[in-house]
Design a protein around this motif. Structure first.
Motif, PDB file in Angstrom:
ATOM      1  N   PHE A  34       0.831  -1.215   0.000  1.00  0.00           N
ATOM      2  CA  PHE A  34       0.000   0.000   0.000  1.00  0.00           C
ATOM      3  C   PHE A  34       0.859   1.256   0.000  1.00  0.00           C
ATOM      4  CE2 PHE A  34      -2.173   3.387   2.383  1.00  0.00           C
ATOM      5  CZ  PHE A  34      -3.282   3.570   1.572  1.00  0.00           C
ATOM      6  N   VAL A  35       1.906   1.275   0.822  1.00  0.00           N
ATOM      7  CA  VAL A  35       2.784   2.450   0.885  1.00  0.00           C
ATOM      8  C   VAL A  35       3.514   2.635  -0.445  1.00  0.00           C
ATOM      9  CG1 VAL A  35       4.844   3.419   1.993  1.00  0.00           C
ATOM     10  CG2 VAL A  35       3.057   2.373   3.379  1.00  0.00           C
ATOM     11  N   ALA A  36       4.000   1.535  -1.033  1.00  0.00           N
ATOM     12  CA  ALA A  36       4.699   1.613  -2.319  1.00  0.00           C
ATOM     13  C   ALA A  36       3.756   2.132  -3.411  1.00  0.00           C
ATOM     14  CB  ALA A  36       5.255   0.249  -2.709  1.00  0.00           C
ATOM     15  N   PHE A  37       2.518   1.661  -3.418  1.00  0.00           N
ATOM     16  CA  PHE A  37       1.538   2.124  -4.403  1.00  0.00           C
ATOM     17  C   PHE A  37       1.174   3.589  -4.158  1.00  0.00           C
ATOM     18  CE2 PHE A  37      -2.849   2.706  -5.881  1.00  0.00           C
ATOM     19  CZ  PHE A  37      -2.700   2.367  -7.224  1.00  0.00           C
ATOM     20  N   SER A  38       1.069   3.971  -2.894  1.00  0.00           N
ATOM     21  CA  SER A  38       0.757   5.363  -2.556  1.00  0.00           C
ATOM     22  C   SER A  38       1.839   6.314  -3.059  1.00  0.00           C
ATOM     23  CB  SER A  38       0.601   5.518  -1.039  1.00  0.00           C
ATOM     24  OG  SER A  38      -0.479   4.746  -0.567  1.00  0.00           O
ATOM     25  N   SER A  39       3.104   5.849  -3.055  1.00  0.00           N
ATOM     26  CA  SER A  39       4.196   6.676  -3.569  1.00  0.00           C
ATOM     27  C   SER A  39       3.988   7.001  -5.048  1.00  0.00           C
ATOM     28  CB  SER A  39       5.546   5.962  -3.384  1.00  0.00           C
ATOM     29  OG  SER A  39       5.947   5.991  -2.043  1.00  0.00           O
ATOM     30  N   ILE A  40       3.466   6.037  -5.794  1.00  0.00           N
ATOM     31  CA  ILE A  40       3.199   6.263  -7.221  1.00  0.00           C
ATOM     32  C   ILE A  40       2.106   7.308  -7.386  1.00  0.00           C
ATOM     33  CG2 ILE A  40       2.373   5.187  -9.349  1.00  0.00           C
ATOM     34  CD1 ILE A  40       3.564   2.547  -8.325  1.00  0.00           C
ATOM     35  N   VAL A  41       1.031   7.184  -6.609  1.00  0.00           N
ATOM     36  CA  VAL A  41      -0.090   8.135  -6.694  1.00  0.00           C
ATOM     37  C   VAL A  41       0.370   9.545  -6.327  1.00  0.00           C
ATOM     38  CG1 VAL A  41      -2.351   8.733  -5.742  1.00  0.00           C
ATOM     39  CG2 VAL A  41      -1.786   6.342  -6.213  1.00  0.00           C
ATOM     40  N   ILE A  42       1.143   9.654  -5.247  1.00  0.00           N
ATOM     41  CA  ILE A  42       1.624  10.967  -4.806  1.00  0.00           C
ATOM     42  C   ILE A  42       2.587  11.553  -5.822  1.00  0.00           C
ATOM     43  CG2 ILE A  42       3.042  12.116  -3.053  1.00  0.00           C
ATOM     44  CD1 ILE A  42       1.714  10.275  -0.988  1.00  0.00           C
ATOM     45  N   ALA A  43       3.444  10.715  -6.425  1.00  0.00           N
ATOM     46  CA  ALA A  43       4.371  11.202  -7.452  1.00  0.00           C
ATOM     47  C   ALA A  43       3.599  11.763  -8.648  1.00  0.00           C
ATOM     48  CB  ALA A  43       5.290  10.072  -7.902  1.00  0.00           C
ATOM     49  N   LEU A  44       2.524  11.104  -9.046  1.00  0.00           N
ATOM     50  CA  LEU A  44       1.685  11.600 -10.150  1.00  0.00           C
ATOM     51  C   LEU A  44       1.055  12.948  -9.787  1.00  0.00           C
ATOM     52  CD1 LEU A  44      -0.093   8.322 -11.322  1.00  0.00           C
ATOM     53  CD2 LEU A  44       1.299   9.837 -12.771  1.00  0.00           C
ATOM     54  N   LEU A  45       0.541  13.052  -8.567  1.00  0.00           N
ATOM     55  CA  LEU A  45      -0.084  14.290  -8.110  1.00  0.00           C
ATOM     56  C   LEU A  45       0.907  15.444  -8.107  1.00  0.00           C
ATOM     57  CD1 LEU A  45      -2.362  15.937  -6.767  1.00  0.00           C
ATOM     58  CD2 LEU A  45      -1.587  15.018  -4.560  1.00  0.00           C
ATOM     59  N   VAL A  46       2.085  15.204  -7.508  1.00  0.00           N
ATOM     60  CA  VAL A  46       3.102  16.258  -7.410  1.00  0.00           C
ATOM     61  C   VAL A  46       3.623  16.649  -8.793  1.00  0.00           C
ATOM     62  CG1 VAL A  46       5.436  16.765  -6.572  1.00  0.00           C
ATOM     63  CG2 VAL A  46       3.782  15.649  -5.061  1.00  0.00           C
ATOM     64  N   MET A  47       3.817  15.656  -9.659  1.00  0.00           N
ATOM     65  CA  MET A  47       4.285  15.950 -11.016  1.00  0.00           C
ATOM     66  C   MET A  47       3.281  16.829 -11.750  1.00  0.00           C
ATOM     67  SD  MET A  47       5.333  13.297 -14.078  1.00  0.00           S
ATOM     68  CE  MET A  47       3.635  12.750 -14.317  1.00  0.00           C
ATOM     69  N   GLY A  48       1.993  16.525 -11.602  1.00  0.00           N
ATOM     70  CA  GLY A  48       0.962  17.334 -12.248  1.00  0.00           C
ATOM     71  C   GLY A  48       0.953  18.764 -11.741  1.00  0.00           C
ATOM     72  N   LEU A  49       1.081  18.929 -10.429  1.00  0.00           N
ATOM     73  CA  LEU A  49       1.085  20.276  -9.837  1.00  0.00           C
ATOM     74  C   LEU A  49       2.303  21.080 -10.300  1.00  0.00           C
ATOM     75  CD1 LEU A  49      -0.023  19.446  -6.170  1.00  0.00           C
ATOM     76  CD2 LEU A  49      -1.318  20.779  -7.855  1.00  0.00           C
ATOM     77  N   LYS A  50       3.469  20.443 -10.292  1.00  0.00           N
ATOM     78  CA  LYS A  50       4.687  21.182 -10.660  1.00  0.00           C
ATOM     79  C   LYS A  50       4.721  21.515 -12.150  1.00  0.00           C
ATOM     80  CE  LYS A  50       7.686  19.850  -6.874  1.00  0.00           C
ATOM     81  NZ  LYS A  50       9.016  19.391  -6.459  1.00  0.00           N
ATOM     82  N   TYR A  51       4.188  20.619 -12.971  1.00  0.00           N
ATOM     83  CA  TYR A  51       4.147  20.914 -14.398  1.00  0.00           C
ATOM     84  C   TYR A  51       3.166  22.048 -14.676  1.00  0.00           C
ATOM     85  CZ  TYR A  51       4.373  20.154 -19.421  1.00  0.00           C
ATOM     86  OH  TYR A  51       4.577  20.330 -20.771  1.00  0.00           O
ATOM     87  N   ALA A  52       2.068  22.079 -13.919  1.00  0.00           N
ATOM     88  CA  ALA A  52       1.111  23.188 -14.053  1.00  0.00           C
ATOM     89  C   ALA A  52       1.764  24.508 -13.665  1.00  0.00           C
ATOM     90  CB  ALA A  52      -0.112  22.921 -13.184  1.00  0.00           C
ATOM     91  N   ALA A  53       2.606  24.474 -12.614  1.00  0.00           N
ATOM     92  CA  ALA A  53       3.320  25.686 -12.189  1.00  0.00           C
ATOM     93  C   ALA A  53       4.274  26.160 -13.279  1.00  0.00           C
ATOM     94  CB  ALA A  53       4.083  25.411 -10.898  1.00  0.00           C
ATOM     95  N   TYR A  54       4.950  25.206 -13.931  1.00  0.00           N
ATOM     96  CA  TYR A  54       5.864  25.567 -15.027  1.00  0.00           C
ATOM     97  C   TYR A  54       5.097  26.157 -16.215  1.00  0.00           C
ATOM     98  CZ  TYR A  54       8.339  24.739 -19.402  1.00  0.00           C
ATOM     99  OH  TYR A  54       8.872  24.886 -20.653  1.00  0.00           O
ATOM    100  N   LEU A  55       3.974  25.545 -16.597  1.00  0.00           N
ATOM    101  CA  LEU A  55       3.183  26.046 -17.721  1.00  0.00           C
ATOM    102  C   LEU A  55       2.649  27.453 -17.443  1.00  0.00           C
ATOM    103  CD1 LEU A  55       1.103  22.895 -18.787  1.00  0.00           C
ATOM    104  CD2 LEU A  55       3.100  23.896 -19.938  1.00  0.00           C
ATOM    105  N   ALA A  56       2.339  27.725 -16.177  1.00  0.00           N
ATOM    106  CA  ALA A  56       1.791  29.033 -15.830  1.00  0.00           C
ATOM    107  C   ALA A  56       2.833  30.147 -15.891  1.00  0.00           C
ATOM    108  CB  ALA A  56       1.174  28.985 -14.434  1.00  0.00           C
ATOM    109  N   THR A  57       4.108  29.772 -15.747  1.00  0.00           N
ATOM    110  CA  THR A  57       5.154  30.795 -15.630  1.00  0.00           C
ATOM    111  C   THR A  57       6.200  30.758 -16.742  1.00  0.00           C
ATOM    112  OG1 THR A  57       6.535  29.353 -14.264  1.00  0.00           O
ATOM    113  CG2 THR A  57       4.938  30.747 -13.113  1.00  0.00           C
TER     114      THR A  57
END
Length: 299
Positions: A10-33
């Protein structure tokens, strides 16, 4: 009926989900700026995702029981994932440095900086909280893959904080050169993190002995539990993921029965397995004629 995942999976799978979430947020920040510093942060998040996937695979493999082809188990699979993570961290750092050089030459200025920073700050907070959890969980489970991932996320958090500070300075001073400069600093920090991950993982693959404190504890336990034996020599240890292999020769009186010698071995083994998580103990019993009395633990 759905299959329930155990805690490690569960923890290993959660790392994948969180990595996807963080990647999406940071890429959105890059696109905005359009900020190269935020681009570097987003690029490292892609590495986070790849390494989370590698860690998930390695952890599943490492937990397989010993079989005909792998008679000592699959414990070292996690080290391979950790080495891969270290290599990917280094590659990400080089790509970030390249993008920083391009941005410096083109003199590109970021836009909508405060909006992008707000998004990036949320992603950084998520990464920081998850890194702290992985450190605790990985050390408790003695998992190289989880600990390597936690170190990587920590370096990502440090990098993100540096990016935020740098872009705030760009807004205050108007010096656009700070954007690629911060990206270069991020790249250097990531390189250092990658080197540490690779170094620690290679040590595990090379059958590194346990730490001095654990070695002292092992010797104390043997001395306390080996009543009836004469001495111990050729004590050797090695770590392999969650497993710790402990081997030594136990010298007993020549007249001692096999049953009595076996009882001593059982007593030592049980004590070691209680004190050292994942202990795999191998004891070679010898008669007193084999006693060395030199460089050994005399009982």
């Amino acid at each position: 009926m759905p299959v329930r995942m155990d805690k490690v999976t569960f923890v290993a799978f959660s790392s994948i989900v969180i990595a996807l979430l963080v990647m999406g947020l940071k890429y959105a920040a890059y696109l905005a700026t359009g900020s190269v510093a935020l681009f570097s942060d987003a690029l490292e998040s892609i590495v986070n995702l790849v390494t989370a996937l590698a860690a998930f695979w390695a952890i599943q493999v490492s937990r397989k029981p010993a079989d005909t082809d792998h008679q000592f188990g699959h414990h070292k699979a996690e080290y391979f994932a950790a080495v891969l993570e270290g290599v990917l961290i280094v590659v990400a750092a080089l790509l970030i440095a390249r993008q920083a050089w391009i941005s410096f030459n083109l003199n590109l200025a970021p836009e909508n900086t405060l909006h992008g920073l707000a998004i990036n700050a949320v992603a950084t907070a998520v990464n920081g909280a998850w890194a702290m959890y992985l450190f605790r969980f990985g050390r408790r489970r003695r998992s190289p893959a989880f600990i390597a991932e936690a170190w990587h996320l920590t370096s990502d958090v440090v990098s993100s904080v540096g990016v935020i500070i740098g872009l705030v300075l760009v807004v205050i001073t108007g010096w656009t050169v700070l954007d690629p400069l911060v990206a270069v600093i991020v790249a250097v920090n990531i390189l250092w993190s990658g080197w540490k991950v690779i170094r620690d993982s290679v040590s595990g693959l090379m059958d590194e002995a346990v730490s001095r404190s654990v070695d002292t504890e092992i010797r104390s336990i043997i001395a306390a539990e080996a009543e009836g034996a004469i001495e111990v020599h050729d004590l050797r240890t090695r770590s392999a993921g969650r497993a710790t292999f402990i081997e030594f020769h136990l010298v007993v009186p020549g007249a001692m029965s096999v049953a009595s010698a076996h009882a001593i071995c059982d007593r030592i083994e049980v004590a070691l397995m209680k004190a050292v998580e994942g202990a795999e103990v191998s004891i070679h019993v010898e008669p007193e004629a084999e006693a060395q009395h030199h460089g050994v633990l005399v009982l």
